[in-house]
Motif scaffolding. Structure first.
Motif, PDB file in Angstrom:
ATOM      1  N   LYS A 190       0.811  -1.231   0.000  1.00 56.03           N
ATOM      2  CA  LYS A 190       0.000   0.000   0.000  1.00 56.03           C
ATOM      3  C   LYS A 190       0.844   1.281   0.000  1.00 56.03           C
ATOM      4  N   SER A 228      -3.948  -4.308  -7.080  1.00 55.16           N
ATOM      5  CA  SER A 228      -2.995  -3.616  -6.213  1.00 55.16           C
ATOM      6  C   SER A 228      -3.189  -2.104  -6.250  1.00 55.16           C
ATOM      7  N   GLN A 267      -5.932  -1.476  -3.917  1.00 59.04           N
ATOM      8  CA  GLN A 267      -5.556  -1.571  -2.506  1.00 59.04           C
ATOM      9  C   GLN A 267      -4.790  -0.335  -2.039  1.00 59.04           C
ATOM     10  N   ILE A 268      -3.940   0.205  -2.905  1.00 60.64           N
ATOM     11  CA  ILE A 268      -3.192   1.409  -2.529  1.00 60.64           C
ATOM     12  C   ILE A 268      -4.146   2.588  -2.364  1.00 60.64           C
ATOM     13  N   SER A 269      -5.168   2.637  -3.203  1.00 62.47           N
ATOM     14  CA  SER A 269      -6.284   3.579  -3.039  1.00 62.47           C
ATOM     15  C   SER A 269      -5.845   5.031  -2.925  1.00 62.47           C
TER      16      SER A 269
END
Length: 398
Positions: free
Chosen positions: A81, A107, A110-112
């Motif tokens: 992240k 991914s 998820q890092i958003s």
């Protein structure tokens, strides 16, 4: 969740993992160690390990072990992240390797982090891939709340593949507020094909419409998958706090009684021990729950006989372990309550769902000698369904 298996790689040091990660597969006695190293580094926190994973995204994909390692590194970067990984992840969206592209989209989600217009364009471009890739990229748009893909994704709600149309409907509900698009997902929750039921559960979690909760929890798919979507709806901050009005629904879900599920007649087993044991191991959870329901309807001596037979042959299998633990509690089978104690004490992460079943079984069987362990789990567990289950059982005892 990949985190469930971190314990399997604890024997690999960060230093050795970094060295193996970027080594030539031909120089390794066991090239499989390369992608195990990538998984190990996902659980690390150092800058050096992060940069190692970023470098692994550039491994030459002509070598099979490099290609698999590259996929694992992309997946690991999502768990880290860190926004530093976004550059290589967007580069991976253009790879000619579908699993890498899917992992990259996941991914990035998820890092958003906020995305630039150029990055949004790259993600939109990735929608042109295969159906599995397309579904993953639609999900990224949904979970990140990206309106940049609206015009294209809206055209997919009538796609002939329900895995695509379902993801598109979830997007329209969550990002555009068009909740009517979710109605076709309700019958899909009882589809004969397990994959379609599972995808509908995931899509309803992504859609964010709490009115879908009571439909979702009755679908004959695995309890952890339903729990993941249900907690997205009732506890999006992941604090193991469920609003009062939804406690009964979440309790029903986590107690996982097949008598509370929508079970099709085709999934039921005859009251034949061989067929019940076979179906409890079936890959389709509908068959598993049908067999469990058939067992619960049998006289207790037959229940115990079947449970003993499965226990002697399959107890180490975490799927069978879970179902047996659950059945002992649901059937109030005091004669086999020791199985519940054993499951509750199991610390290997792949048995976490068995601990959920064991927690509720403690309440059903009145195993007050387990209160200390239940309290410890309610404090230490990082998996919200397990943490919440133990907390609720303790409340019932107080």
């Amino acid at each position: 969740m990949a985190e469930r298996f971190d314990i399997l790689f604890e024997g690999m040091s960060e230093e050795s993992s970094l060295k193996i990660l970027l080594s030539d597969p031909k120089d390794l006695s066991n090239p499989v160690d390369k992608y195990m190293a990538a998984t190990r580094l996902a659980a690390c926190t150092s800058e050096e390990s992060l940069q190692g994973l970023i470098s692994a995204v550039d491994l030459d994909p002509e070598d099979l072990f490099n290609r698999i390692t590259r996929r694992k590194a992309i997946e690991a970067l999502g768990r880290r992240k860190d926004v530093q990984a976004l550059g290589c992840l967007f580069k991976a969206l253009k790879f000619d390797d579908e699993p890498s592209v899917i992992n990259a989209a996941d991914s990035i989600t998820q890092i958003s982090a906020p995305l630039t217009e150029s990055q949004c364009d790259s993600l939109l471009e990735a929608l042109k891939g295969s159906d599995p890739q397309k579904r993953s990229v639609i999900q990224a748009h949904t979970r990140l709340g990206l309106k940049s893909g609206t015009s294209f994704i809206q055209t997919l709600i009538h796609d002939e593949n329900p895995l695509i149309s379902g993801a598109a409907r979830a997007f329209c509900a969550r990002v555009e507020g068009d909740l009517d698009q979710l109605k076709p997902l309700i019958p899909q929750l009882q589809d004969l094909q397990a994959g379609r039921r599972r995808s509908a559960v995931i899509d309803l979690g992504d859609a964010g419409d709490i009115t879908m909760l009571d439909y979702l929890i009755k679908s004959a798919v695995s309890m952890p998958l339903r729990a993941k979507s249900a907690f997205q709806l009732v506890d999006p901050s992941k604090k193991a706090q469920v609003p009062e009005e939804h406690i009964q629904s979440i309790t029903t879900l986590l107690q996982d009684d097949p008598r509370s599920l929508s079970i099709r007649e085709e999934w039921l087993s005859n009251q034949d021990p061989i067929e019940i044991e076979k179906n409890l191991q079936h890959r389709d959870e509908g068959k598993q729950y049908g067999a469990a329901l058939s067992l619960l309807n049998m006289p207790k001596p037959q229940q115990i006989e079947i449970i003993d037979g499965i226990h002697s042959r399959l107890w180490s299998d975490y799927g069978a372990n879970y179902l047996l633990t659950s059945l002992v509690g649901l059937g109030s089978i005091h004669e086999r309550e020791e199985l519940v104690r054993t499951s509750l004490a199991e610390i290997l992460p792949q048995y976490a769902k068995s601990r959920v079943a064991a927690a509720w079984a403690c309440l059903k069987l009145d195993l007050s000698d387990q209160l200390g362990l239940l309290k410890e789990i309610s404090t230490s567990s990082k998996w919200v369904p397990l943490k919440w289950s133990c907390s609720q059982v303790l409340k019932k005892y107080s």
